[in-house]
Design a protein around this motif. Structure first.
Motif, mmCIF file in Angstrom:
data_model
loop_
_atom_site.group_PDB
_atom_site.id
_atom_site.type_symbol
_atom_site.label_atom_id
_atom_site.label_comp_id
_atom_site.label_asym_id
_atom_site.label_seq_id
_atom_site.Cartn_x
_atom_site.Cartn_y
_atom_site.Cartn_z
ATOM 1 N N THR A 34 33.797 34.188 56.180
ATOM 2 C CA THR A 34 32.221 33.449 57.446
ATOM 3 C C THR A 34 31.825 33.087 56.972
ATOM 4 O O THR A 34 30.985 31.384 57.091
ATOM 5 N N ASN A 35 30.494 33.371 55.426
ATOM 6 C CA ASN A 35 29.991 32.472 54.975
ATOM 7 C C ASN A 35 30.298 31.814 53.493
ATOM 8 O O ASN A 35 30.022 31.373 52.422
ATOM 9 N N ALA A 36 31.731 30.981 53.809
ATOM 10 C CA ALA A 36 31.867 30.083 52.765
ATOM 11 C C ALA A 36 32.347 30.881 51.912
ATOM 12 O O ALA A 36 31.760 30.032 50.604
ATOM 13 N N VAL A 37 32.491 31.681 51.457
ATOM 14 C CA VAL A 37 32.617 32.642 49.932
ATOM 15 C C VAL A 37 34.462 32.905 49.489
ATOM 16 O O VAL A 37 35.554 33.702 50.850
ATOM 17 N N LYS A 38 35.235 32.195 48.672
ATOM 18 C CA LYS A 38 35.582 32.760 47.871
ATOM 19 C C LYS A 38 36.024 34.271 47.647
ATOM 20 O O LYS A 38 35.177 34.530 46.466
ATOM 21 N N TYR A 39 37.400 34.823 48.253
ATOM 22 C CA TYR A 39 37.197 36.069 47.518
ATOM 23 C C TYR A 39 39.130 36.074 46.934
ATOM 24 O O TYR A 39 39.742 36.161 47.362
ATOM 25 N N LEU A 40 38.382 36.392 45.661
ATOM 26 C CA LEU A 40 40.008 36.622 44.998
ATOM 27 C C LEU A 40 40.423 38.052 44.364
ATOM 28 O O LEU A 40 39.214 38.938 44.152
ATOM 29 N N ASN A 41 41.275 38.711 45.292
ATOM 30 C CA ASN A 41 41.457 40.218 44.981
ATOM 31 C C ASN A 41 42.524 40.237 43.370
ATOM 32 O O ASN A 41 43.988 39.953 43.362
ATOM 33 N N ALA A 42 41.699 40.415 42.089
ATOM 34 C CA ALA A 42 42.169 39.909 40.891
ATOM 35 C C ALA A 42 41.832 41.158 39.566
ATOM 36 O O ALA A 42 39.932 41.019 40.145
ATOM 37 N N TYR A 43 42.105 40.982 39.027
ATOM 38 C CA TYR A 43 40.905 41.661 37.591
ATOM 39 C C TYR A 43 40.705 41.012 36.550
ATOM 40 O O TYR A 43 41.367 39.899 36.070
ATOM 41 N N ALA A 44 39.298 40.709 36.560
ATOM 42 C CA ALA A 44 38.623 39.665 35.488
ATOM 43 C C ALA A 44 38.350 40.437 34.222
ATOM 44 O O ALA A 44 37.879 41.316 34.362
ATOM 45 N N THR A 45 38.350 39.409 33.442
ATOM 46 C CA THR A 45 38.025 39.420 32.102
ATOM 47 C C THR A 45 37.492 38.181 32.157
ATOM 48 O O THR A 45 37.608 37.390 31.999
ATOM 49 N N PHE A 46 36.069 38.145 31.092
ATOM 50 C CA PHE A 46 35.651 36.985 30.174
ATOM 51 C C PHE A 46 36.392 36.775 29.075
ATOM 52 O O PHE A 46 36.846 37.781 28.770
ATOM 53 N N THR A 47 36.143 35.302 29.038
ATOM 54 C CA THR A 47 36.621 35.044 27.401
ATOM 55 C C THR A 47 35.576 33.870 26.747
ATOM 56 O O THR A 47 35.935 34.537 25.819
ATOM 57 N N ASP A 48 34.878 34.456 27.452
ATOM 58 C CA ASP A 48 33.325 33.163 26.577
ATOM 59 C C ASP A 48 32.042 33.024 27.785
ATOM 60 O O ASP A 48 32.620 34.240 28.993
ATOM 61 N N ASP A 49 31.067 33.293 27.931
ATOM 62 C CA ASP A 49 30.380 33.673 28.552
ATOM 63 C C ASP A 49 30.029 32.997 29.409
ATOM 64 O O ASP A 49 29.343 33.019 30.559
ATOM 65 N N HIS A 50 31.086 31.516 30.284
ATOM 66 C CA HIS A 50 30.653 31.171 31.198
ATOM 67 C C HIS A 50 32.346 30.646 31.781
ATOM 68 O O HIS A 50 32.618 30.594 33.116
ATOM 69 N N THR A 51 33.455 31.829 31.433
ATOM 70 C CA THR A 51 34.551 31.224 31.885
ATOM 71 C C THR A 51 35.442 33.142 31.915
ATOM 72 O O THR A 51 34.950 33.756 31.071
ATOM 73 N N LEU A 52 35.842 33.101 33.430
ATOM 74 C CA LEU A 52 36.896 33.669 33.241
ATOM 75 C C LEU A 52 38.235 34.276 33.776
ATOM 76 O O LEU A 52 38.943 33.220 34.142
ATOM 77 N N ARG A 53 39.067 34.915 33.417
ATOM 78 C CA ARG A 53 40.390 35.226 33.491
ATOM 79 C C ARG A 53 40.426 36.352 34.258
ATOM 80 O O ARG A 53 40.546 37.622 33.791
ATOM 81 N N CYS A 54 41.675 35.654 35.684
ATOM 82 C CA CYS A 54 41.584 36.662 36.470
ATOM 83 C C CYS A 54 43.246 36.594 36.985
ATOM 84 O O CYS A 54 44.468 36.201 36.736
#
Length: 273
Positions: A34-54
């Motif tokens: 409803t609030n236009a938030v994208k939901y990802l059911n995934a495991y996230a890890t940082f690859t740098d301080d602005h990037t996630l690998r999911c």
């Protein structure tokens, strides 16, 4: 006049709890959409301080970049490093998913989670014992803590005091034989249908790649914060994972869902309103 005592159905309770959890999850997903938030059911890890690998459960990989991040990964129950703990014991995360009643139960630990679990298991009619290494409700007023312990004992909960478990074995009859060592150096053992571990929780920070993002961790694995901000200005943390939060009163704990929810609301307002 009541002819017989009311009965409790463990199966009905567990079914209702699971349905309630599913309805909560559905509600949260709906609110996000409803609030236009994208939901990802995934495991996230940082690859740098602005990037996630999911990576999702099917192995699909997605790369995300963002201006800001909030780490709110919570914690998981801790297991003691003794034989049989992971194989034959449950934790507070599992108790409401048991398909059969717990029967005679040993709760290991004396935190508020441990005493709550022991209290409701005894309250629905099952023999319950608490194994306590030292004092009940560490960090809380001990006069009140002893009042609670005495109340529980008066209502049929047994306490194994000054004891630390050393092993949990499965018997031929399917019960769990627990061995323990007492503070005076002696040993004891008993059999139970269920052994519930409530000896603390470990935060989920060690596999997030926080080092690649430059986020500092305390020796206990938690993230030091000042007003939810980590040492990296655009990365924030809330909930169980934070270290160094100042609360009023000082005895209050950040390790509670309502506290984390409120922290998230206030952080969102501070960043975006």
């Amino acid at each position: 006049e009541v002819d017989e005592l009311p009965k409790h159905s463990w199966e009905t309770m567990v079914g209702n709890v699971q349905m309630h959890v599913k309805s909560l999850n559905f509600g949260y997903r709906s609110e996000l959409m409803t609030n236009a938030v994208k939901y990802l059911n995934a495991y996230a890890t940082f690859t740098d301080d602005h990037t996630l690998r999911c990576i999702d459960k099917k192995g699909k990989e997605t790369t995300l970049t963002a201006e800001r991040f909030i780490v709110a990964t919570g914690g998981r129950p801790r297991y003691p490093d003794i034989p049989g703990a992971r194989e034959h014991c449950i934790t507070s995360d599992d108790v409401f998913a048991l398909k059969t009643p717990p029967g005679k139960t040993l709760v290991v630990g004396a935190s508020y989670v441990a005493l709550e679990c022991a209290g409701f298991i005894r309250g629905v009619g099952f023999e319950t014992h608490v194994m306590m290494r030292s004092i009940p409700l560490r960090g809380f007023d001990q006069q009140m803590a002893m009042q609670i312990k005495n109340y529980m004992a008066e209502h049929g909960i047994g306490f194994v005091e000054g004891a630390t478990p050393t092993a949990v074995e499965l018997t031929e009859g399917g019960r769990k034989k627990v061995s323990w060592k007492l503070a005076d150096g002696s040993f004891g053992e008993a059999e139970y249908d269920t052994v519930l571990l409530a000896i603390g929780r470990d935060v989920c920070t060690n596999e997030l790649g926080l080092d690649k993002a430059g986020v500092a961790l305390s020796p206990n694995g938690k993230i030091p914060v000042v007003d939810e901000q980590t040492n990296v200005p655009h990365i924030f943390a809330i909930g169980d994972v934070i270290d160094g939060a100042k609360l009023d009163p000082p005895s209050a704990t950040t390790e509670l869902t309502p506290v984390a929810i409120q922290a998230g609301k206030l952080l969102a307002r501070r960043l975006y309103e």
